[in-house]
Design a protein around this motif. Sequence first.
Motif, PDB file in Angstrom:
ATOM      1  N   ALA A 350       0.861  -1.177   0.000  1.00  0.00           N
ATOM      2  CA  ALA A 350       0.000   0.000   0.000  1.00  0.00           C
ATOM      3  C   ALA A 350       0.895   1.223   0.000  1.00  0.00           C
ATOM      4  O   ALA A 350       2.091   1.141   0.310  1.00  0.00           O
ATOM      5  N   GLU A 351       0.329   2.363  -0.354  1.00  0.00           N
ATOM      6  CA  GLU A 351       1.115   3.589  -0.393  1.00  0.00           C
ATOM      7  C   GLU A 351       1.581   3.940   1.022  1.00  0.00           C
ATOM      8  O   GLU A 351       0.787   4.203   1.912  1.00  0.00           O
ATOM      9  N   GLY A 352       2.883   3.904   1.228  1.00  0.00           N
ATOM     10  CA  GLY A 352       3.446   4.241   2.525  1.00  0.00           C
ATOM     11  C   GLY A 352       3.351   3.150   3.566  1.00  0.00           C
ATOM     12  O   GLY A 352       3.675   3.373   4.732  1.00  0.00           O
ATOM     13  N   GLY A 353       2.898   1.972   3.191  1.00  0.00           N
ATOM     14  CA  GLY A 353       2.760   0.917   4.183  1.00  0.00           C
ATOM     15  C   GLY A 353       2.654  -0.450   3.552  1.00  0.00           C
ATOM     16  O   GLY A 353       2.883  -0.632   2.356  1.00  0.00           O
ATOM     17  N   ALA A 354       2.290  -1.427   4.380  1.00  0.00           N
ATOM     18  CA  ALA A 354       2.168  -2.804   3.915  1.00  0.00           C
ATOM     19  C   ALA A 354       1.067  -3.494   4.706  1.00  0.00           C
ATOM     20  O   ALA A 354       0.833  -3.184   5.880  1.00  0.00           O
ATOM     21  N   TYR A 355       0.387  -4.426   4.050  1.00  0.00           N
ATOM     22  CA  TYR A 355      -0.610  -5.253   4.717  1.00  0.00           C
ATOM     23  C   TYR A 355       0.081  -6.512   5.225  1.00  0.00           C
ATOM     24  O   TYR A 355       0.785  -7.192   4.474  1.00  0.00           O
ATOM     25  N   VAL A 356      -0.121  -6.805   6.523  1.00  0.00           N
ATOM     26  CA  VAL A 356       0.546  -7.949   7.135  1.00  0.00           C
ATOM     27  C   VAL A 356      -0.465  -8.806   7.881  1.00  0.00           C
ATOM     28  O   VAL A 356      -1.543  -8.347   8.268  1.00  0.00           O
ATOM     29  N   THR A 357      -0.092 -10.057   8.079  1.00  0.00           N
ATOM     30  CA  THR A 357      -0.840 -10.959   8.949  1.00  0.00           C
ATOM     31  C   THR A 357       0.056 -11.337  10.119  1.00  0.00           C
ATOM     32  O   THR A 357       1.278 -11.250  10.039  1.00  0.00           O
ATOM     33  N   GLY A 358      -0.565 -11.773  11.221  1.00  0.00           N
ATOM     34  CA  GLY A 358       0.201 -12.182  12.391  1.00  0.00           C
ATOM     35  C   GLY A 358      -0.046 -11.319  13.607  1.00  0.00           C
ATOM     36  O   GLY A 358       0.325 -11.697  14.719  1.00  0.00           O
ATOM     37  N   LEU A 359      -0.686 -10.141  13.421  1.00  0.00           N
ATOM     38  CA  LEU A 359      -0.985  -9.270  14.551  1.00  0.00           C
ATOM     39  C   LEU A 359      -2.315  -9.651  15.180  1.00  0.00           C
ATOM     40  O   LEU A 359      -3.173 -10.270  14.542  1.00  0.00           O
ATOM     41  N   ASP A 360      -2.487  -9.256  16.435  1.00  0.00           N
ATOM     42  CA  ASP A 360      -3.777  -9.432  17.085  1.00  0.00           C
ATOM     43  C   ASP A 360      -4.815  -8.559  16.388  1.00  0.00           C
ATOM     44  O   ASP A 360      -4.485  -7.666  15.602  1.00  0.00           O
ATOM     45  N   GLU A 361      -6.083  -8.822  16.695  1.00  0.00           N
ATOM     46  CA  GLU A 361      -7.154  -8.045  16.066  1.00  0.00           C
ATOM     47  C   GLU A 361      -6.975  -6.554  16.320  1.00  0.00           C
ATOM     48  O   GLU A 361      -7.274  -5.723  15.469  1.00  0.00           O
ATOM     49  N   ALA A 362      -6.482  -6.194  17.518  1.00  0.00           N
ATOM     50  CA  ALA A 362      -6.145  -4.806  17.842  1.00  0.00           C
ATOM     51  C   ALA A 362      -4.807  -4.815  18.571  1.00  0.00           C
ATOM     52  O   ALA A 362      -4.566  -5.660  19.431  1.00  0.00           O
ATOM     53  N   ALA A 363      -3.926  -3.881  18.212  1.00  0.00           N
ATOM     54  CA  ALA A 363      -2.588  -3.861  18.808  1.00  0.00           C
ATOM     55  C   ALA A 363      -2.086  -2.437  18.900  1.00  0.00           C
ATOM     56  O   ALA A 363      -2.474  -1.564  18.111  1.00  0.00           O
ATOM     57  N   SER A 364      -1.227  -2.193  19.914  1.00  0.00           N
ATOM     58  CA  SER A 364      -0.547  -0.904  20.058  1.00  0.00           C
ATOM     59  C   SER A 364       0.837  -1.060  19.437  1.00  0.00           C
ATOM     60  O   SER A 364       1.757  -1.599  20.054  1.00  0.00           O
ATOM     61  N   LEU A 365       0.962  -0.606  18.218  1.00  0.00           N
ATOM     62  CA  LEU A 365       2.168  -0.814  17.424  1.00  0.00           C
ATOM     63  C   LEU A 365       3.179   0.294  17.707  1.00  0.00           C
ATOM     64  O   LEU A 365       2.854   1.479  17.633  1.00  0.00           O
ATOM     65  N   ILE A 366       4.416  -0.089  18.025  1.00  0.00           N
ATOM     66  CA  ILE A 366       5.470   0.905  18.250  1.00  0.00           C
ATOM     67  C   ILE A 366       5.935   1.431  16.898  1.00  0.00           C
ATOM     68  O   ILE A 366       6.409   0.664  16.056  1.00  0.00           O
ATOM     69  N   VAL A 367       5.786   2.728  16.691  1.00  0.00           N
ATOM     70  CA  VAL A 367       6.172   3.337  15.419  1.00  0.00           C
ATOM     71  C   VAL A 367       7.378   4.258  15.567  1.00  0.00           C
ATOM     72  O   VAL A 367       7.919   4.734  14.568  1.00  0.00           O
ATOM     73  N   ARG A 368       7.800   4.510  16.804  1.00  0.00           N
ATOM     74  CA  ARG A 368       9.019   5.283  17.029  1.00  0.00           C
ATOM     75  C   ARG A 368       9.673   4.776  18.307  1.00  0.00           C
ATOM     76  O   ARG A 368       9.036   4.701  19.353  1.00  0.00           O
ATOM     77  N   GLY A 369      10.948   4.428  18.182  1.00  0.00           N
ATOM     78  CA  GLY A 369      11.674   3.881  19.319  1.00  0.00           C
ATOM     79  C   GLY A 369      11.759   2.373  19.303  1.00  0.00           C
ATOM     80  O   GLY A 369      12.354   1.772  20.202  1.00  0.00           O
ATOM     81  N   GLN A 370      11.194   1.725  18.268  1.00  0.00           N
ATOM     82  CA  GLN A 370      11.186   0.263  18.231  1.00  0.00           C
ATOM     83  C   GLN A 370      12.579  -0.337  18.076  1.00  0.00           C
ATOM     84  O   GLN A 370      12.798  -1.503  18.425  1.00  0.00           O
ATOM     85  N   ASP A 371      13.515   0.455  17.569  1.00  0.00           N
ATOM     86  CA  ASP A 371      14.878  -0.057  17.398  1.00  0.00           C
ATOM     87  C   ASP A 371      15.706   0.035  18.673  1.00  0.00           C
ATOM     88  O   ASP A 371      16.839  -0.461  18.708  1.00  0.00           O
ATOM     89  N   TYR A 372      15.167   0.658  19.715  1.00  0.00           N
ATOM     90  CA  TYR A 372      15.933   0.878  20.941  1.00  0.00           C
ATOM     91  C   TYR A 372      15.384   0.101  22.132  1.00  0.00           C
ATOM     92  O   TYR A 372      15.820   0.311  23.260  1.00  0.00           O
ATOM     93  N   VAL A 373      14.421  -0.764  21.896  1.00  0.00           N
ATOM     94  CA  VAL A 373      13.850  -1.567  22.973  1.00  0.00           C
ATOM     95  C   VAL A 373      13.913  -3.031  22.569  1.00  0.00           C
ATOM     96  O   VAL A 373      14.110  -3.366  21.399  1.00  0.00           O
ATOM     97  N   SER A 374      13.730  -3.897  23.528  1.00  0.00           N
ATOM     98  CA  SER A 374      13.771  -5.332  23.265  1.00  0.00           C
ATOM     99  C   SER A 374      12.580  -6.006  23.926  1.00  0.00           C
ATOM    100  O   SER A 374      11.899  -5.418  24.784  1.00  0.00           O
ATOM    101  N   ASP A 375      12.358  -7.227  23.535  1.00  0.00           N
ATOM    102  CA  ASP A 375      11.198  -7.984  24.000  1.00  0.00           C
ATOM    103  C   ASP A 375      11.248  -8.162  25.516  1.00  0.00           C
ATOM    104  O   ASP A 375      12.263  -8.564  26.082  1.00  0.00           O
ATOM    105  N   GLY A 376      10.131  -7.822  26.182  1.00  0.00           N
ATOM    106  CA  GLY A 376       9.999  -8.081  27.607  1.00  0.00           C
ATOM    107  C   GLY A 376      10.330  -6.920  28.521  1.00  0.00           C
ATOM    108  O   GLY A 376      10.052  -6.998  29.723  1.00  0.00           O
TER     109      GLY A 376
END
Length: 387
Positions: A350-376
């Motif tokens: 899509a323009e500026g994005g992508a359609y993906v599967t694997g996420l929950d029906e609703a999710a709080s997606l990290i769009v800034r700072g995701q490269d500086y944190v880790s799981d847990g």
Amino acid sequence: MTGPERTRRVVTDQTESTSRRQLPSSYISAFVILAVVVLYFAIGTIFGGSEQTEAATETERPPFTVLVRNVSGEARAETLTFSGRTEAAQRVYVRAETPGRVARIVNDEGAEVSRGDVLCRLEADSRQATRAEAEAAFAKASADFDAAQTLHAEGFASDTALKQARAARDAAEAALSRASDDLRNISVTAPFDGLVAEMIAEPGDVLSVGAPCAVIANLSRMIMAGGVPARDAARISVGDKAHVRLIDEREFDAEVRFVSDVADPATRTFRVELLAEDASGIPEGIETRATVTAGTKASTLIPRNALVYSDEGVLGVRTVIPSGESRKDDEETLPLGTVRFMPVTIIGEAEGGAYVTGLDEAASLIVRGQDYVSDGITVTFAQEASE
């Protein structure tokens, strides 16, 4: 007392005096052990205090803050894209039905022809004479049969004679039909309306039965054929709708008419054919790009910059699971949450994005700072400002 004796006495007295002034060795060992113990506790106090200070600092350090975007899944048409080339929906080799030498070519390559138009003509040779003989033989056999019928009716001919006359007439009629077909087949004609894609025979060539004279293509109905991997072929069904774009930017709608069950041994791909009814005027061999709509699937639209790779090299995104608690700093109170890595699969663009599967029906997606944190780990999070 002699001189040597006096000297030994003086040395002995000095040695005894020195021995009385030295400390016992046990005292020296005790002093060394005491010094080591004091030094050990001194070092432990210095460095232990430093570690406690660092731990306290770490405990007091505020959690990292990330920006999140609330996303949700929705049913979306699943599309598959592959490349191919245009081909005529009908393309046949027109073959000779009787042997003979090519007398002339009636329609050259590129000529538009209608059903029944002559493509190439063979020499008649003795076919006309053979047909004339067959006509004469049939006329005689018919007359003999008529006479036999009259005689049989008057009682002058037996039933056997009548049957023989009828059989002779039928055989003569069959011979005449074969001679007529053989003469007619010296003209090799187009089986349907189309274009002479290739003229194979040349004047003077001797054709046997079944030898090709020309290739006729029906360009009023075009197909786009291409190869797809097994994973994609399993998701495509006959009747699925598609959209085709040519290399010259022309576009048309199409429909899947064929999906092969056998892989090409060279490319290990499966042939897929798309049929376009209204694609007349498009030549064969044009490069195309086709998008097939293969049903619907729940997916989520996310910004491309949210995609990350895990330490194991798995493509995914990082989300925040709210803990229900919050943290107050000097300026505002922010909710707390735990970072969670979720693997995803891209199924569309899509323009500026992508359609993906694997996420929950609703999710709080990290769009800034995701490269500086880790799981847990625990973070504070704020909603991304709407544009």
